[in-house]
Motif scaffolding. Structure first.
Motif, PDB file in Angstrom:
ATOM      1  N   LEU A 151       0.838  -1.204   0.000  1.00  0.00           N
ATOM      2  CA  LEU A 151       0.000   0.000   0.000  1.00  0.00           C
ATOM      3  C   LEU A 151       0.871   1.253   0.000  1.00  0.00           C
ATOM      4  CD1 LEU A 151      -2.922  -0.680   2.534  1.00  0.00           C
ATOM      5  CD2 LEU A 151      -3.017  -0.696   0.046  1.00  0.00           C
ATOM      6  N   TYR A 152       1.910   1.227   0.826  1.00  0.00           N
ATOM      7  CA  TYR A 152       2.804   2.385   0.944  1.00  0.00           C
ATOM      8  C   TYR A 152       3.459   2.698  -0.411  1.00  0.00           C
ATOM      9  CZ  TYR A 152       6.711   5.340   2.260  1.00  0.00           C
ATOM     10  OH  TYR A 152       7.613   6.378   2.325  1.00  0.00           O
ATOM     11  N   GLU A 153       3.940   1.660  -1.067  1.00  0.00           N
ATOM     12  CA  GLU A 153       4.599   1.853  -2.365  1.00  0.00           C
ATOM     13  C   GLU A 153       3.602   2.332  -3.416  1.00  0.00           C
ATOM     14  OE1 GLU A 153       6.565  -1.863  -3.101  1.00  0.00           O
ATOM     15  OE2 GLU A 153       8.050  -1.513  -1.527  1.00  0.00           O
ATOM     16  N   GLY A 154       2.368   1.825  -3.335  1.00  0.00           N
ATOM     17  CA  GLY A 154       1.332   2.227  -4.285  1.00  0.00           C
ATOM     18  C   GLY A 154       0.970   3.699  -4.148  1.00  0.00           C
ATOM     19  N   VAL A 155       0.779   4.140  -2.902  1.00  0.00           N
ATOM     20  CA  VAL A 155       0.446   5.550  -2.632  1.00  0.00           C
ATOM     21  C   VAL A 155       1.619   6.449  -3.047  1.00  0.00           C
ATOM     22  CG1 VAL A 155       0.083   7.225  -0.758  1.00  0.00           C
ATOM     23  CG2 VAL A 155      -1.254   5.106  -0.825  1.00  0.00           C
ATOM     24  N   SER A 156       2.828   6.018  -2.730  1.00  0.00           N
ATOM     25  CA  SER A 156       4.019   6.810  -3.082  1.00  0.00           C
ATOM     26  C   SER A 156       4.183   6.934  -4.590  1.00  0.00           C
ATOM     27  CB  SER A 156       5.282   6.175  -2.483  1.00  0.00           C
ATOM     28  OG  SER A 156       5.167   6.110  -1.074  1.00  0.00           O
ATOM     29  N   ALA A 157       3.857   5.864  -5.322  1.00  0.00           N
ATOM     30  CA  ALA A 157       4.000   5.869  -6.789  1.00  0.00           C
ATOM     31  C   ALA A 157       3.048   6.878  -7.430  1.00  0.00           C
ATOM     32  CB  ALA A 157       3.744   4.463  -7.348  1.00  0.00           C
ATOM     33  N   VAL A 158       1.830   6.985  -6.879  1.00  0.00           N
ATOM     34  CA  VAL A 158       0.849   7.942  -7.407  1.00  0.00           C
ATOM     35  C   VAL A 158       1.380   9.366  -7.227  1.00  0.00           C
ATOM     36  CG1 VAL A 158      -1.469   8.911  -7.053  1.00  0.00           C
ATOM     37  CG2 VAL A 158      -1.152   6.441  -7.115  1.00  0.00           C
ATOM     38  N   LYS A 159       1.902   9.647  -6.043  1.00  0.00           N
ATOM     39  CA  LYS A 159       2.439  10.989  -5.775  1.00  0.00           C
ATOM     40  C   LYS A 159       3.642  11.287  -6.676  1.00  0.00           C
ATOM     41  CE  LYS A 159       4.484  14.064  -2.431  1.00  0.00           C
ATOM     42  NZ  LYS A 159       5.015  14.300  -1.101  1.00  0.00           N
ATOM     43  N   GLN A 160       4.529  10.314  -6.789  1.00  0.00           N
ATOM     44  CA  GLN A 160       5.751  10.511  -7.575  1.00  0.00           C
ATOM     45  C   GLN A 160       5.441  10.795  -9.045  1.00  0.00           C
ATOM     46  OE1 GLN A 160       8.665  10.444  -5.666  1.00  0.00           O
ATOM     47  NE2 GLN A 160       9.355  11.567  -7.455  1.00  0.00           N
ATOM     48  N   ARG A 161       4.498  10.035  -9.601  1.00  0.00           N
ATOM     49  CA  ARG A 161       4.140  10.232 -11.012  1.00  0.00           C
ATOM     50  C   ARG A 161       3.482  11.605 -11.215  1.00  0.00           C
ATOM     51  NH1 ARG A 161      -0.038   8.721 -14.955  1.00  0.00           N
ATOM     52  NH2 ARG A 161       1.036   8.538 -16.945  1.00  0.00           N
ATOM     53  N   ALA A 162       2.641  11.996 -10.256  1.00  0.00           N
ATOM     54  CA  ALA A 162       1.988  13.315 -10.356  1.00  0.00           C
ATOM     55  C   ALA A 162       3.025  14.428 -10.345  1.00  0.00           C
ATOM     56  CB  ALA A 162       1.001  13.495  -9.215  1.00  0.00           C
ATOM     57  N   ALA A 163       4.028  14.289  -9.476  1.00  0.00           N
ATOM     58  CA  ALA A 163       5.070  15.316  -9.376  1.00  0.00           C
ATOM     59  C   ALA A 163       5.954  15.322 -10.621  1.00  0.00           C
ATOM     60  CB  ALA A 163       5.910  15.073  -8.120  1.00  0.00           C
ATOM     61  N   ASP A 164       6.388  14.136 -11.060  1.00  0.00           N
ATOM     62  CA  ASP A 164       7.339  14.042 -12.171  1.00  0.00           C
ATOM     63  C   ASP A 164       6.681  14.305 -13.522  1.00  0.00           C
ATOM     64  OD1 ASP A 164       9.139  13.342 -10.245  1.00  0.00           O
ATOM     65  OD2 ASP A 164       9.208  11.212 -10.753  1.00  0.00           O
ATOM     66  N   THR A 165       5.535  13.671 -13.745  1.00  0.00           N
ATOM     67  CA  THR A 165       4.921  13.703 -15.075  1.00  0.00           C
ATOM     68  C   THR A 165       3.989  14.889 -15.259  1.00  0.00           C
ATOM     69  OG1 THR A 165       5.019  11.284 -15.051  1.00  0.00           O
ATOM     70  CG2 THR A 165       3.654  12.272 -16.757  1.00  0.00           C
ATOM     71  N   PHE A 166       3.209  15.210 -14.205  1.00  0.00           N
ATOM     72  CA  PHE A 166       2.194  16.265 -14.340  1.00  0.00           C
ATOM     73  C   PHE A 166       2.591  17.561 -13.633  1.00  0.00           C
ATOM     74  CE2 PHE A 166      -0.603  12.270 -14.143  1.00  0.00           C
ATOM     75  CZ  PHE A 166      -0.438  12.036 -15.504  1.00  0.00           C
TER      76      PHE A 166
END
Length: 200
Positions: A151-166
């Motif tokens: 769960l932790y990795e999943g939540v972190s991945a959403v944040k990371q992609r939003a920051a990096d990609t969007f």
């Protein structure tokens, strides 16, 4: 000279940075929890943090009307995505994700509604535990959710992609059919944006 100045101002007003709808549609490892029909004319994606007071304000004031007028009537599809600004917000999202997808919005709604009573106290984790007890979490379940690495990795991945990609760098940030709208939006502001998209 000008190019250098522009490069230094990635978040200026001229850089609305609208995002391709198909890029936004890519879900994180845990999948999206969406409300409203898949074929709705308008999709609103909100990146939020559970400890952000502007996010809580949106969910207290705008969200009930948005849900009643547009989501429950099938005109808008809405997705809340995790962008935790601190470990406490991450913990809240882990708890919201931990049960079934049916509990995601009831729990995030509860945490926004009660934000002042858990996020801004001397012992926030104890306050959060007490709040989640009302939502049916035992001590064991509460602890297990917060230790769930997947769960932790999943939540972190959403944040990371939003920051990096969007290029999301603040909460709340809304993407409405790909158009970026940072900051707390009133129901009137949302209606101004979505009315032309919905058409007649």
């Amino acid at each position: 000279m000008t190019a250098g100045v522009l490069a230094a101002l990635p978040y200026g007003p001229a850089f609305a940075q609208n995002v391709a709808v198909q890029d936004l549609a890519v879900q994180g490892p845990l999948g999206d929890v969406a409300l409203g029909p898949e074929n709705a004319k308008v999709t609103i994606i909100e990146y939020a943090s559970l400890t952000c007071s502007h996010c809580a304000n949106f969910h207290k004031t705008t969200w009930p009307e948005l849900k009643k007028r547009y989501i429950d009537t099938g005109k808008v599809r809405f997705v809340l995505r995790e962008f935790p600004l601190d470990p406490l917000a991450t913990a809240g999202f882990l708890l919201a994700r931990c049960d079934s997808k049916n509990k995601y919005y009831p729990i995030t709604d509860l945490l926004f509604e009660q934000q002042r009573n858990w996020a801004f106290t001397d012992k926030p984790l104890d306050a959060l535990r007490g709040l989640m007890r009302q939502a049916g979490f035992s001590q064991e379940k509460f602890d297990a959710c917060l230790k769930d690495q997947k769960l932790y990795e999943g939540v972190s991945a959403v944040k990371q992609r939003a920051a990096d990609t969007f290029k999301v760098n603040s909460t709340p940030t809304f993407f409405i059919n790909g158009q970026r709208h940072p900051g707390n939006l009133s129901i009137q502001q949302i209606e101004e944006i979505i009315t032309p998209m919905l058409g007649s």
